[in-house]
Design a protein around this motif. Sequence first.
Motif, PDB file in Angstrom:
ATOM      1  N   TYR A  93       0.841  -1.195   0.000  1.00 36.21           N
ATOM      2  CA  TYR A  93       0.000   0.000   0.000  1.00 36.21           C
ATOM      3  C   TYR A  93       0.877   1.246   0.000  1.00 36.21           C
ATOM      4  O   TYR A  93       1.915   1.282   0.666  1.00 36.21           O
ATOM      5  CB  TYR A  93      -0.902   0.039   1.236  1.00 36.21           C
ATOM      6  N   SER A  94       0.436   2.271  -0.727  1.00 39.74           N
ATOM      7  CA  SER A  94       1.097   3.573  -0.712  1.00 39.74           C
ATOM      8  C   SER A  94       0.199   4.567   0.009  1.00 39.74           C
ATOM      9  O   SER A  94      -0.998   4.668  -0.296  1.00 39.74           O
ATOM     10  CB  SER A  94       1.370   4.044  -2.139  1.00 39.74           C
ATOM     11  N   PHE A  95       0.779   5.295   0.969  1.00 36.40           N
ATOM     12  CA  PHE A  95       0.039   6.294   1.738  1.00 36.40           C
ATOM     13  C   PHE A  95       0.681   7.662   1.496  1.00 36.40           C
ATOM     14  O   PHE A  95       1.867   7.851   1.765  1.00 36.40           O
ATOM     15  CB  PHE A  95       0.066   5.959   3.230  1.00 36.40           C
ATOM     16  N   SER A  96      -0.110   8.581   0.961  1.00 37.94           N
ATOM     17  CA  SER A  96       0.367   9.941   0.694  1.00 37.94           C
ATOM     18  C   SER A  96      -0.426  10.914   1.566  1.00 37.94           C
ATOM     19  O   SER A  96      -1.637  11.070   1.394  1.00 37.94           O
ATOM     20  CB  SER A  96       0.175  10.300  -0.784  1.00 37.94           C
ATOM     21  N   TRP A  97       0.275  11.550   2.507  1.00 43.64           N
ATOM     22  CA  TRP A  97      -0.339  12.531   3.396  1.00 43.64           C
ATOM     23  C   TRP A  97      -0.153  13.919   2.792  1.00 43.64           C
ATOM     24  O   TRP A  97       0.977  14.336   2.511  1.00 43.64           O
ATOM     25  CB  TRP A  97       0.297  12.469   4.784  1.00 43.64           C
TER      26      TRP A  97
END
Length: 201
Positions: free
Chosen positions: A121-125
């Motif tokens: 999974y990629s998480f971009s804040w």
Amino acid sequence: GVSQSNLEAEVGLNAGFLDNRFNPTGTAVTHNGNVNVFDGKVTHSEQLMSAGSRITWNYAFSNGEDDPSEVSEGYNDLVVLVVTRPSGVRETFLVDSSESKLPAFTSNGSFSYNATESGNYSFSWLVLNGGDYRKDSSLSLSTASFTRAGDSTSYGAMVKLPISARLADNDGSESMTLRLSGIPSGATLSAGSNNGDGSWT
């Protein structure tokens, strides 16, 4: 901050995706309508997750908007999380905003995401300026913690543990059992049985 168009390109969103998409609400300040994003900041992380597991962050949001009348006119900073699942499907979540926090300027919270697929999974804040380029807000994230499906214990990040073993023949006359030893205290495996002595079968 990074321009809206460059943020969208960086995260893999369609051009204009961040425009007029998010409509936060607040009790002390009210802006009726969606927020027009000008620019912002982004930070990425990637995590291996299995279906049914959960990732949780604690965060501190420092709200840079200090004028309620401006916020009520749409000068509203946003915290948005963009999640890219292993299948490539993207999801967006409005996590926090100036509108929902005023009159406070710093607030603590937590956010959890439940994995529906197994894989990376990629998480971009994103911390986004709405309505202007000034009065930047910021976000501080804790190290992520994880829970497995059916297990309320909080763990560190998941890692792959490749195991390569096979039988000498495949006629059904043999069976195989693997025993892994030296597993650190507090660690758990997603398969097998815990023998209680630092080993798993």
